[in-house]
Design a protein around this motif. Structure first.
Motif, mmCIF file in Angstrom:
data_model
loop_
_atom_site.group_PDB
_atom_site.id
_atom_site.type_symbol
_atom_site.label_atom_id
_atom_site.label_comp_id
_atom_site.label_asym_id
_atom_site.label_seq_id
_atom_site.Cartn_x
_atom_site.Cartn_y
_atom_site.Cartn_z
ATOM 1 N N LEU A 43 0.828 -1.215 0.000
ATOM 2 C CA LEU A 43 0.000 0.000 0.000
ATOM 3 C C LEU A 43 0.860 1.262 0.000
ATOM 4 C CD1 LEU A 43 -3.003 -0.748 2.386
ATOM 5 C CD2 LEU A 43 -3.120 -0.115 -0.030
ATOM 6 N N ILE A 44 1.961 1.244 0.745
ATOM 7 C CA ILE A 44 2.870 2.385 0.745
ATOM 8 C C ILE A 44 3.407 2.629 -0.669
ATOM 9 C CG2 ILE A 44 5.142 3.199 1.508
ATOM 10 C CD1 ILE A 44 3.222 3.507 3.707
ATOM 11 N N ILE A 45 3.834 1.563 -1.334
ATOM 12 C CA ILE A 45 4.366 1.690 -2.701
ATOM 13 C C ILE A 45 3.302 2.233 -3.633
ATOM 14 C CG2 ILE A 45 5.315 0.398 -4.653
ATOM 15 C CD1 ILE A 45 6.462 -1.597 -2.599
ATOM 16 N N LEU A 46 2.085 1.699 -3.518
ATOM 17 C CA LEU A 46 0.990 2.132 -4.382
ATOM 18 C C LEU A 46 0.612 3.582 -4.112
ATOM 19 C CD1 LEU A 46 -0.901 1.093 -6.589
ATOM 20 C CD2 LEU A 46 -2.494 0.365 -4.795
ATOM 21 N N ALA A 47 0.559 3.976 -2.836
ATOM 22 C CA ALA A 47 0.185 5.344 -2.480
ATOM 23 C C ALA A 47 1.217 6.347 -2.974
ATOM 24 C CB ALA A 47 0.020 5.456 -0.961
ATOM 25 N N VAL A 48 2.498 6.038 -2.798
ATOM 26 C CA VAL A 48 3.557 6.945 -3.258
ATOM 27 C C VAL A 48 3.540 7.061 -4.781
ATOM 28 C CG1 VAL A 48 6.058 7.286 -3.402
ATOM 29 C CG2 VAL A 48 5.021 6.554 -1.247
ATOM 30 N N GLY A 49 3.321 5.941 -5.453
ATOM 31 C CA GLY A 49 3.319 5.972 -6.908
ATOM 32 C C GLY A 49 2.124 6.693 -7.496
ATOM 33 N N SER A 50 0.990 6.669 -6.801
ATOM 34 C CA SER A 50 -0.239 7.240 -7.356
ATOM 35 C C SER A 50 -0.457 8.710 -6.994
ATOM 36 C CB SER A 50 -1.448 6.425 -6.876
ATOM 37 O OG SER A 50 -1.574 6.483 -5.462
ATOM 38 N N ASP A 51 0.248 9.226 -6.003
ATOM 39 C CA ASP A 51 0.047 10.603 -5.557
ATOM 40 C C ASP A 51 1.240 11.456 -5.986
ATOM 41 O OD1 ASP A 51 -0.380 13.007 -4.213
ATOM 42 O OD2 ASP A 51 -1.261 12.034 -2.474
ATOM 43 N N SER A 52 1.000 12.402 -6.862
ATOM 44 C CA SER A 52 2.081 13.250 -7.378
ATOM 45 C C SER A 52 2.708 14.115 -6.283
ATOM 46 C CB SER A 52 1.553 14.150 -8.503
ATOM 47 O OG SER A 52 0.495 14.975 -8.039
ATOM 48 N N HIS A 53 1.952 14.409 -5.211
ATOM 49 C CA HIS A 53 2.491 15.219 -4.117
ATOM 50 C C HIS A 53 3.594 14.479 -3.349
ATOM 51 C CE1 HIS A 53 -1.558 17.052 -4.734
ATOM 52 N NE2 HIS A 53 -0.878 18.179 -4.517
ATOM 53 N N LEU A 54 3.646 13.161 -3.509
ATOM 54 C CA LEU A 54 4.657 12.363 -2.808
ATOM 55 C C LEU A 54 5.842 12.010 -3.700
ATOM 56 C CD1 LEU A 54 2.443 9.911 -0.714
ATOM 57 C CD2 LEU A 54 3.353 12.150 -0.086
ATOM 58 N N HIS A 55 5.891 12.590 -4.894
ATOM 59 C CA HIS A 55 7.012 12.324 -5.793
ATOM 60 C C HIS A 55 8.186 13.230 -5.420
ATOM 61 C CE1 HIS A 55 4.168 10.557 -9.082
ATOM 62 N NE2 HIS A 55 4.222 9.836 -7.978
#
Length: 313
Positions: A43-55
């Motif tokens: 879920l952490i990997i998916l959340a970071v990959g899907s949210d541009s604010h976390l790039h």
């Protein structure tokens, strides 16, 4: 490679076998921990990959840490679950070497990624104006790539040295996975070179990142204490709280497994300590970040709201 007639073809993983009447409970407990840990890290990997604010660099390293922790869990726990179901405790010689390789590799990567995240927080707090140049994409990729390279070379070194040894006495390992030190104790070959490499190379790979993290937090604490407002200090410390918690958990469990004197604890206590290091810590890491990090909470809420909306449509 011919290992001769004097080398064990398999090893016995005692694990938590001192609870013979509770194996179903052990199986259920480890299955739940594995599924929870795997789901949390993915879920952490998916959340970071899907949210541009976390790039950004911190979450780039966090997503890689989650990938490493997922692999960490998968390197040992499924084999234990299979053994409990099959009512056996054996692991093949090749399987044991494979576990050693991946455990060393992934432990090194945990160590390096925590150091990279500490450096990221140091730059963000102590040199905020230079953050974009000091933590650019190329630098982050270089840090990650060099970490994987060093970790692979280190784990390959110990695995190849282990493959040269013979095991002609006991083949019983007190842990639920194949670990370097207890396996060396079972060998009837000369293990001085192996022990020297553990002391020199292994010591450097653990101590250099540890002191890097320690020095980073000295500078961070010094910079934060100079912030005039209490609210500013709290905000600065909160950005480091999750990472510092994981660092304490990681090095604390390593200390419990490898640095406590063998005479001070039984095989059962050593096995329980290894469970903390190999299973509990990788399982807890994503929850520590999710519970203490506002950005991660927001990304997960967005992720679940999008999933719920897509299911309704």
């Amino acid at each position: 490679m011919d290992r001769g007639n004097h080398t064990a073809s398999e090893f016995i993983l005692l694990g938590l076998s001192s609870w013979p009447k509770r194996q179903e409970l052990v199986f259920g407990l480890f299955l739940v921990m594995y599924l929870v840990g795997a789901a949390g890290n993915l879920l952490i990997i998916l959340a970071v990959g899907s949210d541009s604010h976390l790039h950004m660099p911190l979450y780039f390293f966090l997503s890689n840490l989650s990938l490493v922790d997922f692999c960490f869990l998968s390197a040992t726990v499924p084999k234990m679950l299979v053994n409990i179901q099959a009512q056996t405790q054996s692991i093949s010689y090749g399987g044991c070497l494979a576990q050693i390789y991946f455990c060393i590799l992934l432990a090194n990567m945990d160590n390096f990624l925590l150091t990279a995240m500490a450096y990221d927080r140091y730059v963000a707090i102590c040199h905020p104006l230079h953050y974009s140049t000091k933590m650019g994409l190329q630098i982050c990729v270089l840090m990650l790539g060099s970490s994987w390279l060093i970790a692979n070379i280190h784990s390959l070194l110990h695995t190849l040295l282990m493959a040269q040894l013979e095991f002609c006495a006991s083949n019983v390992i007190p842990y639920f996975f194949c670990d370097l030190v207890p396996l060396l104790q079972l060998s009837c070959s000369n293990t001085q070179l192996n022990q020297l490499m553990i002391l020199l190379v292994g010591g450097l790979i653990v101590l250099i990142p540890f002191f890097g993290i320690f020095i980073s937090y000295i500078y961070i604490a010094s910079a934060v204490l100079k912030v005039p407002s209490a609210q500013g200090k709290q905000k600065a410390f909160s950005t480091c709280g999750s990472h510092l918690t994981i660092v304490i958990l990681f090095y604390g469990t390593i200390t419990g497994v490898y640095l406590s004197p063998s005479s001070s604890h039984s095989a059962d206590k050593a096995s329980l300590a290894s469970v903390m290091y190999m299973v509990v810590t990788p399982m807890l890491n994503p929850f520590i970040y999710c519970l203490r990090n506002r950005d991660m909470k927001g990304a997960l809420r967005k992720l679940f709201s999008v999933k719920a909306l897509s299911c309704e449509l």
